[in-house]
Design a protein around this motif. Structure first.
Motif, PDB file in Angstrom:
ATOM      1  N   LEU A  69       0.800  -1.216   0.000  1.00  0.00           N
ATOM      2  CA  LEU A  69       0.000   0.000   0.000  1.00  0.00           C
ATOM      3  C   LEU A  69       0.837   1.272   0.000  1.00  0.00           C
ATOM      4  O   LEU A  69       0.344   2.335  -0.379  1.00  0.00           O
ATOM      5  N   VAL A  70       2.100   1.165   0.442  1.00  0.00           N
ATOM      6  CA  VAL A  70       2.965   2.350   0.492  1.00  0.00           C
ATOM      7  C   VAL A  70       4.139   2.231  -0.471  1.00  0.00           C
ATOM      8  O   VAL A  70       4.319   3.053  -1.359  1.00  0.00           O
ATOM      9  N   GLN A  71       4.970   1.156  -0.287  1.00  0.00           N
ATOM     10  CA  GLN A  71       6.192   1.054  -1.057  1.00  0.00           C
ATOM     11  C   GLN A  71       5.942   0.803  -2.535  1.00  0.00           C
ATOM     12  O   GLN A  71       6.587   1.422  -3.395  1.00  0.00           O
ATOM     13  N   ALA A  72       5.036  -0.108  -2.862  1.00  0.00           N
ATOM     14  CA  ALA A  72       4.779  -0.425  -4.271  1.00  0.00           C
ATOM     15  C   ALA A  72       4.284   0.793  -5.048  1.00  0.00           C
ATOM     16  O   ALA A  72       4.805   1.087  -6.142  1.00  0.00           O
ATOM     17  N   PRO A  73       3.289   1.541  -4.539  1.00  0.00           N
ATOM     18  CA  PRO A  73       2.875   2.757  -5.261  1.00  0.00           C
ATOM     19  C   PRO A  73       4.000   3.791  -5.365  1.00  0.00           C
ATOM     20  O   PRO A  73       4.124   4.489  -6.374  1.00  0.00           O
ATOM     21  N   LYS A  74       4.830   3.878  -4.307  1.00  0.00           N
ATOM     22  CA  LYS A  74       5.950   4.812  -4.335  1.00  0.00           C
ATOM     23  C   LYS A  74       6.953   4.426  -5.417  1.00  0.00           C
ATOM     24  O   LYS A  74       7.489   5.293  -6.129  1.00  0.00           O
ATOM     25  N   GLU A  75       7.225   3.137  -5.539  1.00  0.00           N
ATOM     26  CA  GLU A  75       8.124   2.652  -6.591  1.00  0.00           C
ATOM     27  C   GLU A  75       7.560   2.994  -7.976  1.00  0.00           C
ATOM     28  O   GLU A  75       8.299   3.390  -8.881  1.00  0.00           O
ATOM     29  N   GLN A  76       6.244   2.818  -8.132  1.00  0.00           N
ATOM     30  CA  GLN A  76       5.610   3.108  -9.416  1.00  0.00           C
ATOM     31  C   GLN A  76       5.729   4.587  -9.763  1.00  0.00           C
ATOM     32  O   GLN A  76       6.062   4.961 -10.892  1.00  0.00           O
ATOM     33  N   LYS A  77       5.470   5.452  -8.802  1.00  0.00           N
ATOM     34  CA  LYS A  77       5.580   6.890  -9.036  1.00  0.00           C
ATOM     35  C   LYS A  77       7.019   7.289  -9.346  1.00  0.00           C
ATOM     36  O   LYS A  77       7.268   8.147 -10.196  1.00  0.00           O
ATOM     37  N   ALA A  78       7.970   6.658  -8.654  1.00  0.00           N
ATOM     38  CA  ALA A  78       9.383   6.957  -8.905  1.00  0.00           C
ATOM     39  C   ALA A  78       9.785   6.531 -10.312  1.00  0.00           C
ATOM     40  O   ALA A  78      10.529   7.242 -10.998  1.00  0.00           O
ATOM     41  N   ALA A  79       9.272   5.390 -10.752  1.00  0.00           N
ATOM     42  CA  ALA A  79       9.574   4.906 -12.101  1.00  0.00           C
ATOM     43  C   ALA A  79       9.013   5.854 -13.151  1.00  0.00           C
ATOM     44  O   ALA A  79       9.636   6.101 -14.197  1.00  0.00           O
ATOM     45  N   GLU A  80       7.824   6.385 -12.886  1.00  0.00           N
ATOM     46  CA  GLU A  80       7.215   7.351 -13.811  1.00  0.00           C
ATOM     47  C   GLU A  80       7.989   8.670 -13.802  1.00  0.00           C
ATOM     48  O   GLU A  80       8.073   9.356 -14.826  1.00  0.00           O
ATOM     49  N   ALA A  81       8.563   9.016 -12.647  1.00  0.00           N
ATOM     50  CA  ALA A  81       9.261  10.292 -12.523  1.00  0.00           C
ATOM     51  C   ALA A  81      10.631  10.283 -13.176  1.00  0.00           C
ATOM     52  O   ALA A  81      11.102  11.314 -13.670  1.00  0.00           O
ATOM     53  N   ILE A  82      11.301   9.139 -13.203  1.00  0.00           N
ATOM     54  CA  ILE A  82      12.700   9.106 -13.623  1.00  0.00           C
ATOM     55  C   ILE A  82      12.883   9.011 -15.138  1.00  0.00           C
ATOM     56  O   ILE A  82      13.956   9.347 -15.653  1.00  0.00           O
ATOM     57  N   TRP A  83      11.861   8.592 -15.856  1.00  0.00           N
ATOM     58  CA  TRP A  83      12.075   8.247 -17.269  1.00  0.00           C
ATOM     59  C   TRP A  83      12.540   9.448 -18.087  1.00  0.00           C
ATOM     60  O   TRP A  83      13.389   9.319 -18.975  1.00  0.00           O
ATOM     61  N   LYS A  84      12.016  10.645 -17.797  1.00  0.00           N
ATOM     62  CA  LYS A  84      12.409  11.828 -18.567  1.00  0.00           C
ATOM     63  C   LYS A  84      13.860  12.194 -18.274  1.00  0.00           C
ATOM     64  O   LYS A  84      14.617  12.554 -19.188  1.00  0.00           O
ATOM     65  N   ALA A  85      14.256  12.081 -17.020  1.00  0.00           N
ATOM     66  CA  ALA A  85      15.648  12.364 -16.663  1.00  0.00           C
ATOM     67  C   ALA A  85      16.588  11.395 -17.370  1.00  0.00           C
ATOM     68  O   ALA A  85      17.667  11.787 -17.837  1.00  0.00           O
ATOM     69  N   GLU A  86      16.187  10.139 -17.457  1.00  0.00           N
ATOM     70  CA  GLU A  86      17.015   9.152 -18.161  1.00  0.00           C
ATOM     71  C   GLU A  86      17.145   9.496 -19.639  1.00  0.00           C
ATOM     72  O   GLU A  86      18.218   9.333 -20.221  1.00  0.00           O
ATOM     73  N   SER A  87      16.059   9.979 -20.232  1.00  0.00           N
ATOM     74  CA  SER A  87      16.127  10.339 -21.653  1.00  0.00           C
ATOM     75  C   SER A  87      17.053  11.531 -21.864  1.00  0.00           C
ATOM     76  O   SER A  87      17.787  11.598 -22.854  1.00  0.00           O
TER      77      SER A  87
END
Length: 231
Positions: free
Chosen positions: A52-70
């Motif tokens: 309920l906490v860590q999994a959604p946080k991981e998902q949001k972090a994955a969505e946040a990092i993709w532009k920086a990686e590009s």
């Protein structure tokens, strides 16, 4: 006539076991219930945190990092690090999503950017904190950390990390050969430790004889008067 005493009847073994269990439960039952409840609460709390906490946080972090990686791939390092005003950069991912895999990966990227921009202390700070189960990436991180230490004049730390990079994923022959070559070259030309340099060049020639760096080792070993390598 004397009274005849009746023999004392022994309880069946099963009844004795039941009585002992009752006594034990009377004395310890409350403690056991509390312990069991604690296990259930802790276990349930851990599962709730994970899903309920860590999994959604991981998902949001994955969505946040993709532009920086590009941006990183496109060599727009400042946008990758700081963001572009809309998408966050690696620094924000680290601060906002601490404890996630993506925050950890952001440390690797931030360390690489700091190294490239000449901020060697920042590079060391980030790369030392980075850790991954991917041997390929971890080996690269050790190599970058060694470069940062070398730029700071911390020769022992630099050499140690070049060697760690070489040993991390030996199945990756090309990169491991390069890292081992860097270790040998650094020991020879920077630290003037000829003995250790020869040992590292020998190791390079033994492990990766058919790589570009294995062939390079021949030249340096010949200069050191070493013409035969024990297999």
């Amino acid at each position: 006539m004397a009274d005849v005493k009746q023999p004392v009847r022994q309880k069946p073994e099963g009844d004795l076991v039941i009585d002992r269990a009752r006594d034990f439960w009377a004395k310890s039952g409350r403690t056991i219930l509390i312990a069991c409840a604690a296990v259930i609460v802790l276990g349930g709390g851990w599962l709730a945190y994970k899903y309920l906490v860590q999994a959604p946080k991981e998902q949001k972090a994955a969505e946040a990092i993709w532009k920086a990686e590009s941006y990183f791939v496109a060599d727009s390092t400042q946008k990758a690090l700081k963001g572009d005003g809309q998408a966050p950069g690696f620094e924000k991912v680290m601060s906002q999503y601490g404890g996630t895999d993506q925050a950890n990966l952001s440390r690797y990227y931030a360390g690489a950017i700091a190294l490239k921009s000449g901020d060697f202390n920042k590079a060391v700070e980030n790369l030392k904190e980075f850790s991954t189960s991917s041997k390929l990436i971890q080996a690269r991180a050790y190599k970058l950390l060694a470069d940062a230490y070398a730029s700071l004049g911390k020769n022992a730390e630099a050499l140690g990390n070049y060697k760690k990079a070489a040993a991390e994923y030996e199945d990756d022959q090309q990169n491991s050969a390069e890292y081992l070559y860097l270790a040998a070259y650094f020991a020879d030309r920077v630290m003037n430790d000829k003995k250790q340099a020869v040992d590292l060049y020998k190791e390079l020639k033994q492990k990766y004889p058919n790589t570009q760096f294995g062939f390079e080792a021949d030249k340096f070993l010949a200069q050191a008067g070493v013409y035969k390598i024990d297999k």
